[in-house]
Design a protein around this motif. Structure first.
Motif, PDB file in Angstrom:
ATOM      1  N   ARG B 603       0.838  -1.032  -0.241  1.00 50.83           N
ATOM      2  CA  ARG B 603      -0.033   0.073  -0.077  1.00 50.83           C
ATOM      3  C   ARG B 603       0.768   1.255   0.118  1.00 50.83           C
ATOM      4  NH1 ARG B 603      -5.371  -1.721   1.723  1.00 50.83           N
ATOM      5  NH2 ARG B 603      -5.383  -3.646   2.605  1.00 50.83           N
ATOM      6  N   ALA B 606       2.515   2.006  -3.309  1.00 53.35           N
ATOM      7  CA  ALA B 606       1.659   2.426  -4.434  1.00 53.35           C
ATOM      8  C   ALA B 606       1.249   3.826  -4.176  1.00 53.35           C
ATOM      9  CB  ALA B 606       0.422   1.517  -4.273  1.00 53.35           C
ATOM     10  N   MET B 607       1.160   4.077  -2.621  1.00 55.87           N
ATOM     11  CA  MET B 607       0.588   5.750  -2.473  1.00 55.87           C
ATOM     12  C   MET B 607       1.917   6.606  -2.687  1.00 55.87           C
ATOM     13  SD  MET B 607       0.817   8.044   0.047  1.00 55.87           S
ATOM     14  CE  MET B 607       1.761   6.982   1.667  1.00 55.87           C
ATOM     15  N   MET B 643      -3.409  12.265   3.870  1.00 54.03           N
ATOM     16  CA  MET B 643      -4.695  11.525   4.432  1.00 54.03           C
ATOM     17  C   MET B 643      -4.382  10.063   4.319  1.00 54.03           C
ATOM     18  SD  MET B 643      -7.955  13.101   2.691  1.00 54.03           S
ATOM     19  CE  MET B 643      -7.425  13.111   1.109  1.00 54.03           C
ATOM     20  N   PHE B 644      -3.859   9.595   3.046  1.00 54.14           N
ATOM     21  CA  PHE B 644      -3.368   8.225   2.875  1.00 54.14           C
ATOM     22  C   PHE B 644      -2.596   7.635   4.143  1.00 54.14           C
ATOM     23  CE2 PHE B 644      -4.891   8.268  -1.659  1.00 54.14           C
ATOM     24  CZ  PHE B 644      -5.018   7.021  -1.502  1.00 54.14           C
ATOM     25  N   VAL B 647      -4.540   7.033   7.176  1.00 53.00           N
ATOM     26  CA  VAL B 647      -5.243   5.771   7.159  1.00 53.00           C
ATOM     27  C   VAL B 647      -4.559   4.658   6.999  1.00 53.00           C
ATOM     28  CG1 VAL B 647      -7.077   4.847   5.743  1.00 53.00           C
ATOM     29  CG2 VAL B 647      -7.302   7.287   6.375  1.00 53.00           C
ATOM     30  N   LEU B 648      -3.643   4.552   6.152  1.00 58.00           N
ATOM     31  CA  LEU B 648      -2.854   3.505   5.837  1.00 58.00           C
ATOM     32  C   LEU B 648      -1.899   2.857   6.990  1.00 58.00           C
ATOM     33  CD1 LEU B 648      -1.515   3.974   2.148  1.00 58.00           C
ATOM     34  CD2 LEU B 648      -3.504   2.815   3.008  1.00 58.00           C
ATOM     35  N   ARG B 650      -2.899   2.374   9.544  1.00 63.72           N
ATOM     36  CA  ARG B 650      -3.957   1.372  10.464  1.00 63.72           C
ATOM     37  C   ARG B 650      -4.492   0.216   9.668  1.00 63.72           C
ATOM     38  NH1 ARG B 650      -2.607   3.108  14.596  1.00 63.72           N
ATOM     39  NH2 ARG B 650      -3.162   5.067  15.238  1.00 63.72           N
ATOM     40  N   LEU B 651      -4.278   0.249   8.406  1.00 61.40           N
ATOM     41  CA  LEU B 651      -4.522  -0.995   7.449  1.00 61.40           C
ATOM     42  C   LEU B 651      -3.190  -1.952   7.222  1.00 61.40           C
ATOM     43  CD1 LEU B 651      -6.670   0.921   4.468  1.00 61.40           C
ATOM     44  CD2 LEU B 651      -7.410  -0.300   6.831  1.00 61.40           C
ATOM     45  N   PHE B 655      -1.482  -5.238   0.018  1.00 56.24           N
ATOM     46  CA  PHE B 655      -3.314  -5.323  -0.666  1.00 56.24           C
ATOM     47  C   PHE B 655      -3.577  -6.837  -0.149  1.00 56.24           C
ATOM     48  CE2 PHE B 655      -1.669  -1.563  -3.072  1.00 56.24           C
ATOM     49  CZ  PHE B 655      -2.731  -0.678  -2.605  1.00 56.24           C
ATOM     50  N   LEU B 915      -9.738  11.299  10.381  1.00 51.96           N
ATOM     51  CA  LEU B 915      -8.680  10.304  10.208  1.00 51.96           C
ATOM     52  C   LEU B 915      -7.481  10.355  10.799  1.00 51.96           C
ATOM     53  CD1 LEU B 915      -9.065  10.572   6.299  1.00 51.96           C
ATOM     54  CD2 LEU B 915     -10.266   8.938   7.713  1.00 51.96           C
ATOM     55  N   LEU B 919      -8.593   8.433  14.974  1.00 53.61           N
ATOM     56  CA  LEU B 919      -8.046   7.027  14.603  1.00 53.61           C
ATOM     57  C   LEU B 919      -7.143   6.826  15.843  1.00 53.61           C
ATOM     58  CD1 LEU B 919      -7.750   6.490  11.148  1.00 53.61           C
ATOM     59  CD2 LEU B 919      -9.782   6.199  12.460  1.00 53.61           C
TER      60      LEU B 919
END
Lengths: 134, 941
Positions: B603, B606-607, B643-644, B647-648, B650-651, B655, B915, B919
């Motif tokens: 991720r 890619a970001m 922003m990415f 959020v990322l 936490r993810l 992928f 976010l 979070l």
């Protein structure tokens, strides 16, 4: 107007890369694909107007770039920002609720598919026929 | 005044539910005053009355209203019957019926639509009202929506009449286009326009479906599911009458079209006979009347569709007579139903003795229907016989059908009377309560009116002749006594034959024949076929999987796009490599980073590549001569990366699992094809551009009207201000959506407010602490103090710069968007350096509040222009002197830009709060819980 080769190639690649990402199930990846596609579309619109000096009256004597595509793209860029924020929040929420950010199949669509496989109607036409069938 | 009538009706419709909730059933009498007043006003008018108000000038559409002789008659019918039925409803419905308010509202809405329909002069306007009656009738028929029969009947009526209505609309357009105007009063003057025959057939389809003429008859008997007063109104004055009214209105011109007469006559005759025949087989009084209506509508179609003067005169008279007797009969059935508890004529017995007055009223109405002198029905029917007696061979062929149909009418009329009121052998007379005066009066009034109009036949002749004289043919008069001749003989024969038929049936012979409408079977078959087809198509194309659905769309794009490119598109001859070689460099960066991003499975990788590609696009903007775009793109790209990252973190790092090999190949192929088509489209579209762009004229007005030199910015807040308004609304929605997705419980929102109000939650006493000290932050252990201090030092400078961008945007690159994004980045820096407490200290306000303020500023600027006498969002230039600053040149659109600025800042703030800060908090809570769980496990039990 004669087309500009660099633009044509960049637009094609942005579309292709965007589409290949959009066609996946991970929501963050779909979002990245949308952003690439958006950039491609913006360049496509920009290519519709001629390049030139910045469209600021009196700043330069050279021929000005066409301002109209720029106005449209400016709106598009900022909307993309809003959409990105929303989809990211959605992806996070999906992850928090179900442990992944994949877009699941639509339950209602699957119900219709099963109806189609059984050669049945939806029954929403409300005719006697279905009343009797039930 | 016609418009006032319509407005009054609509107002009454809207008031009805409220009035009934407060005053109960009595309110209906008050509401009935509106149609009653209309009736009185109309009666005092002498047609034609015409008026027009501009409505949609761009389409050449006016609110053109016109009351000719036929419309005048219909107005009287619609308003008179409407008033009477409303008064009747006060007794029909039980006091406190919860559905009554809704019913009365819809009923009056229906009356509004019907009144509008009969006075429309513009055909498009007429169509609008026509469809409104369809919608209201749907609601009335489906009044008891909890029964499936009611829903089905309502849906049937809606589908059949709307389908006809659409055909009619096409006919109207053909007619209006051919004649060059949509005003009927002008079209009717001229010759039949080209395409008139096709238009006539299409319009006939609409009129016949509305009037339940064969083959569309089946929906009307099913519509019996409606409450009886609604049926009375539907059958007597509105809905089905709209169709025959249209025949009568358009007849003077459209009867000249070849197919008009044969279609109308044949359909009318079949309907007349089939309706009457089936009425003889019904046991439900209401259903008997319904089939009677179908039959009578056939008769009216014959009269008004024949296109001759005498027939039109008879048709108009019959239209009036039918309205009076059919409404009366339905009201009678309603009384019987309410008091006896049944409408089955095999169960009703001895009501005639119990309610003699009601029996007399019904008798009068049936006599008018059967054509007994001296009632209105007789006058109309005899004139109709006369009309077809004098005509050619076709007309003489119609005559026997008229006689047979009328005889059936007499027979089912008698069947109705005997069924409702006679004492049946073997059945004890029912001991029902007697109806009061107020319940009887409406029906009685209508029945007596039928008698009065029959006697006053010569007066009726006077008012209807102006209408009939629009048609060619011999002059004929309405009269009670036409002298001895064929018509009188036929009238006698009809009564005798009808009586005989009734007697034969009474002897116990079963009435032969099966179900009337084969069309109903067709309708049902068609509806379930549509349903099946929809299921199959949806099931095949929409399989619930997002990639599949998107794939379908893209395949269509590729096929159509490629097809057009290959076969149609003019390929340009020239091709430039680049404007400047620098474009090649930027392009290469964009292309390579996009391609690698698409292949990356991590991720974060890619970001980052996505961001690189975005910055590359920004460079391309610069090279193209679009500094505003480049500035915004740079800023947006930066905010997007932040922003990415938020959020990322936490993810999961990667992928989810790679799709199967086969689908991967499919995906890549489709992606490559889409890219090729897009590139081809870009190539062809740019090469195909020959016209001068309209924006070459933007420069001068941007300065003189917009008061700025930066064309892009001036256009955004001036000529394209509506778009910008829409855009900032999207931003507001997106910001709100983000917050509501992240703040999951309402408790979280309250806590958030508390935190924002108090930047240092831990300190009980608020005191201005040292500006640059960061040690009081409990999170400080994990953060760089240097970074925090630098962020605080820079913050105000960046904010000031953002304000500079906002105001300078009118003349140089910048503006509300760029300024707002810069201010947002200032907040981002503070958050990244010091966490959520630092963010709250930097912006101690609720983001929602700022969003609201921004939207208010933007909308307020637009509205202020309106108040000042300009158009919405029009900008003005202000020039004034201030003591210190000197001459100030100022465009009001700057305020609009300030609104944009505030909204963009609030969007970024909302993103950081949701976010980012929220979070963080959720993560901390989760970590704490986990730690406690581990500690608890370690403790010895």
């Amino acid at each position: 107007m004669t087309p500009n080769l660099v633009y044509v190639v960049v637009i094609g690649v942005l579309f292709a890369a965007g589409v290949s990402m959009v066609l996946e199930r991970s929501l963050t990846r779909v979002l990245m694909g949308m952003i690439l596609l958006g950039n491609g579309v913006n360049l496509l619109i920009l290519l519709g107007g001629n390049a030139g000096a910045p469209p600021i009256v009196g700043a330069s004597d050279a021929e000005m770039a066409d301002p109209l595509p720029q106005i449209m793209i400016l709106t598009a860029i900022v909307i993309t920002l809003g959409m990105t924020a929303f989809l990211l929040a959605l992806a996070y929420r999906s992850w928090a609720m179900s442990g992944h950010d994949e877009v699941q199949d639509d339950v209602e669509d699957q119900r219709i598919m099963r109806l189609a496989e059984r050669d049945e109607g939806s029954g929403t036409d409300d005719t006697d026929h279905h009343e009797a069938a039930r | 005044m016609l418009l006032v009538v319509l407005i009054l009706h609509a107002a009454a419709a809207m008031l009805a539910p409220v009035a009934i909730r407060h005053a109960g059933n009595r309110a209906l009498y008050g509401l009935a005053l509106v149609p009653a007043g209309t009736f009185v006003w109309t009666a005092t008018q002498k047609p034609p009355v015409a008026e027009a108000y501009p409505w949609v000038p761009h389409l050449g559409m006016d609110l053109a209203l016109r009351m000719g002789s036929l419309s005048w008659l219909m107005m009287l019918i619609v308003s008179g019957i409407g008033a009477v039925v409303l008064a009747y409803c006060a007794r029909y419905f039980t006091e406190g019926d919860p559905g009554l308010g809704r019913f009365a509202g819809i009923f009056l809405g229906f009356a509004t639509a019907m009144t509008g329909l009969v006075v429309s002069d513009d055909l498009v306007l007429l169509y609008v009202f026509w469809e409104l009656t369809t919608v209201f009738s749907y609601l009335l028929i489906g009044h008891s929506g909890e029964h499936s029969a009611g829903r089905r009947a309502a849906m049937q009526a809606l589908v059949v009449t709307t389908a006809g209505g659409l055909a009619m609309l096409v006919g109207f357009v053909l007619l209006g286009h051919g004649a060059g105007t949509y005003r009927w009063s002008e079209i009717v003057e001229g010759p039949l326009p080209a395409g008139g025959a096709t238009a006539a057939v299409l319009i006939l389809a609409g009129a016949l479906s509305k009037s339940a003429i064969f083959p569309f008859s089946f929906w009307l008997p099913a519509a019996m599911a409606a409450p009886t007063p609604a049926s009375a109104y539907l059958h007597a004055a509105s809905m089905v009458k709209a169709g025959v009214f249209l025949l009568g209105l358009l007849g003077p011109l459209l009867a000249l079209a070849e197919p008009w007469r044969p279609v109308a006559l044949v359909a009318g005759i079949i309907t007349l006979l089939l309706g009457g025949w089936n009425a003889m087989r019904q046991h439900d009084l209401k259903l008997l009347l319904a089939y009677g209506t179908v039959s009578q509508l056939g008769l009216l179609t014959i009269a008004l569709g024949a296109g001759s003067r005498a027939a039109a005169l008879a048709g108009a008279a019959l239209l009036l007579a039918h309205a009076l007797f059919k409404a009366a009969l339905f009201l009678v059935v309603g009384i019987v139903d309410r008091l006896a508890g049944t409408r089955d004529l095999r169960e009703l017995s001895g009501l005639g003795r119990r309610m003699p007055v009601l029996a007399v009223i019904a008798g009068l109405a049936v006599a008018s229907m059967a054509g007994v002198p001296p009632l209105a029905g007789f006058v109309g029917k005899e004139t109709l016989f006369t009309a077809f007696e004098h005509g050619g061979t076709t007309d003489r062929l119609v005559l026997p059908a008229l006689v047979a149909g009328s005889a059936l009418t007499v027979a089912y009329g008698l069947r109705f009377l005997r069924g409702a009121f006679a004492a049946k052998p073997g059945f004890a007379p029912l001991q029902t309560p007697r109806p009061g005066f107020a319940f009887l009066a409406p029906a009685g009034l209508l029945a007596l009116a039928g008698l009065g109009l029959g006697v006053a036949a010569s007066w009726l002749d006077g008012v209807l002749t102006p209408y009939a004289s629009q048609f060619p043919g011999e002059t004929e008069h309405l009269a009670l006594w036409h002298g001895f001749g064929l018509p009188l003989l036929l009238s006698g024969a009809v009564l005798a034959a009808g009586g005989t038929m009734f007697a034969v049936q009474l002897r116990g012979r079963p009435w032969p024949g099966r179900r009337l409408p084969a069309a109903e079977t067709v309708y049902k078959w068609l509806m379930s076929a549509v349903d099946r087809a929809a299921v199959e198509v949806t099931g095949a194309t929409q399989r619930g999987s997002l990639p599949f659905s998107l794939g379908i769309i893209l395949v269509v794009l590729v096929l159509f796009g490629a097809g057009t490119l290959v076969f149609v598109a003019p390929w340009p001859s020239g091709l430039r490599l680049w404007d400047t070689p620098l474009q090649l460099v930027a392009g290469a960066v964009v292309v390579s980073s996009a391609l690698i991003a698409a292949r990356s499975r991590r991720r974060l990788t890619a970001m980052i590549l996505l961001g690189v590609s975005g910055y590359g696009v920004a460079v391309m903007f610069v090279l193209h001569g679009a500094p505003d775009l480049a500035l915004t793109q740079f800023l947006v790209e930066t905010v997007t990366i932040v922003m990415f990252v938020l959020v990322l973190r936490r993810l999961p790092v990667r992928f989810s699992a790679r799709p199967l090999r086969a689908s991967r190949i499919m995906r890549t192929t489709l992606a490559a094809a889409t890219g090729l088509v897009a590139a081809g489209m870009a190539y062809v579209a740019v090469g195909g551009r020959t016209a001068m762009p309209i924006s070459v004229d933007f420069a001068e007005p941007a300065v003189s009207y917009g008061g700025g030199h930066n064309i892009v910015n001036v256009a955004l807040v001036d000529i394209r201000a509506w778009d910008t308004m829409g855009e900032i609304s999207v931003l507001v929605v997106a910001a709100t959506g983000v917050a509501s997705l992240i703040f999951r419980r309402s408790g979280a929102l309250q806590r958030r407010r508390a935190e924002q109000g108090n930047g240092h939650l831990d300190q009980q006493v608020q005191e201005p602490g040292p500006w640059l000290r960061a040690g009081d932050n409990p999170e400080a252990r994990r953060q760089s103090i240097i970074l925090q201090v630098v962020a605080r030092l820079l913050f105000h400078t960046i904010v000031l710069f953002s304000i500079y961008l906002l105001f300078s945007g009118h003349n140089a690159p910048g503006g509300g968007f760029a300024g707002g994004l810069v201010a947002g980045l200032a907040l981002t820096t503070r958050y990244l350096a010091g966490g959520r407490r630092e963010l709250n200290a930097a912006a101690p306000v609720d983001a929602g509040l700022v969003l609201g303020a921004g939207l208010l500023t933007a909308v307020g600027t637009g509205a202020a222009a309106l108040v000042a006498g300009g158009e919405v969002l029009q900008s003005a230039l202000l020039d004034f002197h201030l003591p210190v600053l000197g001459h100030i040149h100022f465009a009001t659109s700057t305020f609009f830009d300030i609104g944009v600025y505030l909204i963009v800042v609030a969007l970024v703030l909302e993103i950081l709060r949701s976010l980012g800060a929220e979070l963080d908090r959720q993560h901390e809570v989760a970590a704490r819980t986990e730690r406690r769980a581990i500690e608890r496990q370690r403790e010895p039990v």
